[in-house]
Write a protein that holds these residues in place. Sequence first.
Motif, PDB file in Angstrom:
ATOM      1  N   LEU A 134       0.805  -1.322  -0.168  1.00  0.00           N
ATOM      2  CA  LEU A 134       0.079   0.036   0.110  1.00  0.00           C
ATOM      3  C   LEU A 134       0.891   1.288  -0.097  1.00  0.00           C
ATOM      4  CD1 LEU A 134      -2.464  -1.051   2.810  1.00  0.00           C
ATOM      5  CD2 LEU A 134      -2.768  -1.304   0.433  1.00  0.00           C
ATOM      6  N   PHE A 135       0.595   2.318  -0.669  1.00  0.00           N
ATOM      7  CA  PHE A 135       0.871   3.573  -0.731  1.00  0.00           C
ATOM      8  C   PHE A 135      -0.307   4.607  -0.370  1.00  0.00           C
ATOM      9  CE2 PHE A 135       4.010   1.500  -3.617  1.00  0.00           C
ATOM     10  CZ  PHE A 135       5.148   1.787  -2.867  1.00  0.00           C
ATOM     11  N   VAL A 136      -0.107   5.237   0.743  1.00  0.00           N
ATOM     12  CA  VAL A 136      -1.005   6.287   1.000  1.00  0.00           C
ATOM     13  C   VAL A 136      -0.311   7.651   1.340  1.00  0.00           C
ATOM     14  CG1 VAL A 136      -2.740   6.749   3.127  1.00  0.00           C
ATOM     15  CG2 VAL A 136      -2.025   4.456   2.572  1.00  0.00           C
ATOM     16  N   HIS A 137      -1.182   8.445   0.596  1.00  0.00           N
ATOM     17  CA  HIS A 137      -0.951   9.793   0.433  1.00  0.00           C
ATOM     18  C   HIS A 137      -1.982  10.660   1.195  1.00  0.00           C
ATOM     19  CE1 HIS A 137      -1.018  13.894  -1.923  1.00  0.00           C
ATOM     20  NE2 HIS A 137       0.284  13.826  -1.489  1.00  0.00           N
ATOM     21  N   CYS A 138      -1.455  11.640   1.756  1.00  0.00           N
ATOM     22  CA  CYS A 138      -2.399  12.449   2.640  1.00  0.00           C
ATOM     23  C   CYS A 138      -2.433  13.789   2.477  1.00  0.00           C
ATOM     24  CB  CYS A 138      -2.541  12.269   4.162  1.00  0.00           C
ATOM     25  SG  CYS A 138      -3.293  10.527   4.849  1.00  0.00           S
ATOM     26  N   ARG A 139      -3.446  14.545   2.098  1.00  0.00           N
ATOM     27  CA  ARG A 139      -3.156  15.991   1.900  1.00  0.00           C
ATOM     28  C   ARG A 139      -4.243  16.842   2.804  1.00  0.00           C
ATOM     29  NH1 ARG A 139      -6.985  18.159  -1.317  1.00  0.00           N
ATOM     30  NH2 ARG A 139      -7.953  16.833  -2.963  1.00  0.00           N
ATOM     31  N   PRO A 140      -4.272  18.005   3.165  1.00  0.00           N
ATOM     32  CA  PRO A 140      -5.409  18.642   3.682  1.00  0.00           C
ATOM     33  C   PRO A 140      -6.515  18.645   2.611  1.00  0.00           C
ATOM     34  CG  PRO A 140      -3.390  19.650   4.281  1.00  0.00           C
ATOM     35  CD  PRO A 140      -2.963  18.833   3.517  1.00  0.00           C
ATOM     36  N   VAL A 141      -7.735  18.924   2.977  1.00  0.00           N
ATOM     37  CA  VAL A 141      -8.802  18.862   1.978  1.00  0.00           C
ATOM     38  C   VAL A 141      -8.677  20.073   1.308  1.00  0.00           C
ATOM     39  CG1 VAL A 141     -11.178  19.070   1.755  1.00  0.00           C
ATOM     40  CG2 VAL A 141     -10.340  17.359   3.143  1.00  0.00           C
ATOM     41  N   ARG A 142      -8.165  21.227   1.840  1.00  0.00           N
ATOM     42  CA  ARG A 142      -8.066  22.588   1.071  1.00  0.00           C
ATOM     43  C   ARG A 142      -6.686  22.591   0.788  1.00  0.00           C
ATOM     44  NH1 ARG A 142     -12.642  25.347   1.505  1.00  0.00           N
ATOM     45  NH2 ARG A 142     -14.186  24.755   3.051  1.00  0.00           N
ATOM     46  N   GLY A 143      -5.813  21.768   0.934  1.00  0.00           N
ATOM     47  CA  GLY A 143      -4.407  21.735   0.593  1.00  0.00           C
ATOM     48  C   GLY A 143      -3.864  21.871  -0.749  1.00  0.00           C
ATOM     49  N   ASP A 144      -2.529  21.760  -0.910  1.00  0.00           N
ATOM     50  CA  ASP A 144      -1.849  21.568  -2.318  1.00  0.00           C
ATOM     51  C   ASP A 144      -2.043  20.292  -2.784  1.00  0.00           C
ATOM     52  OD1 ASP A 144      -0.424  21.698  -4.370  1.00  0.00           O
ATOM     53  OD2 ASP A 144       1.495  22.111  -3.232  1.00  0.00           O
ATOM     54  N   ARG A 145      -2.409  19.954  -4.154  1.00  0.00           N
ATOM     55  CA  ARG A 145      -2.587  18.644  -4.398  1.00  0.00           C
ATOM     56  C   ARG A 145      -1.345  18.228  -5.172  1.00  0.00           C
ATOM     57  NH1 ARG A 145      -8.096  17.044  -6.183  1.00  0.00           N
ATOM     58  NH2 ARG A 145      -9.805  18.526  -5.215  1.00  0.00           N
ATOM     59  N   THR A 146      -0.355  18.788  -5.245  1.00  0.00           N
ATOM     60  CA  THR A 146       0.793  18.759  -6.001  1.00  0.00           C
ATOM     61  C   THR A 146       2.026  18.209  -4.853  1.00  0.00           C
ATOM     62  OG1 THR A 146       1.612  20.681  -6.113  1.00  0.00           O
ATOM     63  CG2 THR A 146       0.173  20.048  -7.944  1.00  0.00           C
ATOM     64  N   GLN A 147       1.717  17.810  -3.694  1.00  0.00           N
ATOM     65  CA  GLN A 147       2.775  17.406  -2.743  1.00  0.00           C
ATOM     66  C   GLN A 147       3.084  15.968  -3.027  1.00  0.00           C
ATOM     67  OE1 GLN A 147       1.155  18.367   1.247  1.00  0.00           O
ATOM     68  NE2 GLN A 147       1.104  20.439   1.025  1.00  0.00           N
ATOM     69  N   HIS A 148       4.434  15.787  -3.044  1.00  0.00           N
ATOM     70  CA  HIS A 148       5.043  14.532  -3.395  1.00  0.00           C
ATOM     71  C   HIS A 148       5.566  13.902  -1.938  1.00  0.00           C
ATOM     72  CE1 HIS A 148       4.032  15.647  -7.658  1.00  0.00           C
ATOM     73  NE2 HIS A 148       4.721  16.476  -7.402  1.00  0.00           N
ATOM     74  N   HIS A 149       6.074  14.352  -1.081  1.00  0.00           N
ATOM     75  CA  HIS A 149       6.927  14.236   0.048  1.00  0.00           C
ATOM     76  C   HIS A 149       6.229  13.204   0.953  1.00  0.00           C
ATOM     77  CE1 HIS A 149       5.317  17.909   1.623  1.00  0.00           C
ATOM     78  NE2 HIS A 149       5.492  17.167   2.953  1.00  0.00           N
ATOM     79  N   ASN A 150       4.786  13.361   1.357  1.00  0.00           N
ATOM     80  CA  ASN A 150       4.079  12.819   2.361  1.00  0.00           C
ATOM     81  C   ASN A 150       3.356  11.434   1.965  1.00  0.00           C
ATOM     82  OD1 ASN A 150       2.250  14.453   0.981  1.00  0.00           O
ATOM     83  ND2 ASN A 150       1.281  14.801   2.915  1.00  0.00           N
ATOM     84  N   TRP A 151       4.153  10.473   1.261  1.00  0.00           N
ATOM     85  CA  TRP A 151       3.650   9.203   0.873  1.00  0.00           C
ATOM     86  C   TRP A 151       4.281   8.360   1.892  1.00  0.00           C
ATOM     87  CZ3 TRP A 151       0.545   7.412  -2.961  1.00  0.00           C
ATOM     88  CH2 TRP A 151       0.265   8.232  -4.182  1.00  0.00           C
ATOM     89  N   THR A 152       3.198   7.427   2.434  1.00  0.00           N
ATOM     90  CA  THR A 152       3.689   6.378   3.437  1.00  0.00           C
ATOM     91  C   THR A 152       3.429   5.044   2.933  1.00  0.00           C
ATOM     92  OG1 THR A 152       2.995   7.998   5.340  1.00  0.00           O
ATOM     93  CG2 THR A 152       3.228   5.777   5.700  1.00  0.00           C
ATOM     94  N   SER A 153       3.934   3.909   3.226  1.00  0.00           N
ATOM     95  CA  SER A 153       3.977   2.745   2.552  1.00  0.00           C
ATOM     96  C   SER A 153       3.773   1.593   3.755  1.00  0.00           C
ATOM     97  CB  SER A 153       5.238   2.312   1.574  1.00  0.00           C
ATOM     98  OG  SER A 153       6.429   2.371   2.435  1.00  0.00           O
ATOM     99  N   GLY A 154       3.403   0.664   3.586  1.00  0.00           N
ATOM    100  CA  GLY A 154       3.150  -0.469   4.325  1.00  0.00           C
ATOM    101  C   GLY A 154       2.291  -1.973   3.461  1.00  0.00           C
ATOM    102  N   THR A 155       2.148  -2.908   4.291  1.00  0.00           N
ATOM    103  CA  THR A 155       1.652  -3.927   3.711  1.00  0.00           C
ATOM    104  C   THR A 155       0.489  -4.313   4.672  1.00  0.00           C
ATOM    105  OG1 THR A 155       2.949  -5.388   5.090  1.00  0.00           O
ATOM    106  CG2 THR A 155       3.609  -5.205   2.926  1.00  0.00           C
ATOM    107  N   GLY A 156      -0.893  -4.425   3.867  1.00  0.00           N
ATOM    108  CA  GLY A 156      -2.238  -4.758   4.452  1.00  0.00           C
ATOM    109  C   GLY A 156      -2.837  -3.708   5.253  1.00  0.00           C
ATOM    110  N   GLN A 157      -1.954  -2.632   5.815  1.00  0.00           N
ATOM    111  CA  GLN A 157      -2.707  -1.427   6.622  1.00  0.00           C
ATOM    112  C   GLN A 157      -1.448  -0.575   6.567  1.00  0.00           C
ATOM    113  OE1 GLN A 157      -4.085  -3.269  10.174  1.00  0.00           O
ATOM    114  NE2 GLN A 157      -2.206  -2.814  11.218  1.00  0.00           N
ATOM    115  N   VAL A 158      -1.684   0.951   6.931  1.00  0.00           N
ATOM    116  CA  VAL A 158      -0.708   1.700   6.894  1.00  0.00           C
ATOM    117  C   VAL A 158      -0.953   2.656   8.345  1.00  0.00           C
ATOM    118  CG1 VAL A 158       0.325   3.799   5.937  1.00  0.00           C
ATOM    119  CG2 VAL A 158      -0.065   1.849   4.599  1.00  0.00           C
ATOM    120  N   LEU A 159       0.224   2.846   8.867  1.00  0.00           N
ATOM    121  CA  LEU A 159      -0.052   3.626  10.141  1.00  0.00           C
ATOM    122  C   LEU A 159       0.661   5.196   9.693  1.00  0.00           C
ATOM    123  CD1 LEU A 159       1.043   1.765  13.346  1.00  0.00           C
ATOM    124  CD2 LEU A 159      -1.161   2.820  13.099  1.00  0.00           C
TER     125      LEU A 159
END
Length: 259
Positions: A134-159
């Motif tokens: 899994l790759f999870v990318h989170c951004r503020p709902v009203r934030g910048d859609r082009t951010q690339h740094h805050n991806w988190t990875s994991g298997t099955g689930q992600v903290l």
Amino acid sequence: MRDQLHEPLTLIDIAQTEHFSPFHFHRVFREITTVTPARFLAALRMAEARRLLVHSQLTVAEVSTEVGYRSTGTFTTQFTRLVGIPPERFRRVARALPDRPVASLLLAARSVLRPQQWARVLVRPENCDPQTLLFVHCRPVRGDRTQHHNWTSGTGQVLLPIDTLPFPGEYQAQVIAIAPSATPTEALVNHAAGSYLVGTARFRSPLHGPSNRQVTVPLRQPLSIDPPPLSVAPVRLLADLANRFAPAKITPNTAHAHF
């Protein structure tokens, strides 16, 4: 759009194919896809550019022409903004992806993908195989859609670590789930059917410290109305893992060594 990426399309051109006024088409398109026609077209062009950079010997200038840009400089600027790195650098990174199923790569690298111990939110996709990457990318709902740094990875689930959710408030989680049998290139460059699933969900980040908050994300097959995932972050992570955990190479000096 997909069949005319090499042409300099305008909003008027696209709206006329559906017999809409530009204003009405823009509004309806955004309601259906959640992005503007211009942003969607740019995503399609960059996805095709990524594929050409990996699978062809075309120069960056030739790739830019193939996907509808008259200026290589404009193409490079747009590519860097949407993907995260310049075209030539993406070509080098993506060509380092291993040609083997993700499951075998994870088996070698499982210690690297341990969950974060200090986290705020648990993202758990529905009906997800524990071995799915899994790759999870989170951004503020009203934030910048082009951010690339805050991806988190994991298997099955992600903290999600605290630094990916720096402020309390509403966030949107975007999930890419790569099938264990797919190769990284199939899923992240070719966007091959069946190689990955996608999902999104909104949630509120707690104010302080770790949390037992759980976000359930329904996964589904990508649709034609979904903008293709563009960020280089998942590509770079898998290329780095492949480099770190590649099988040891046997050289003439070590082939007959005795221990």
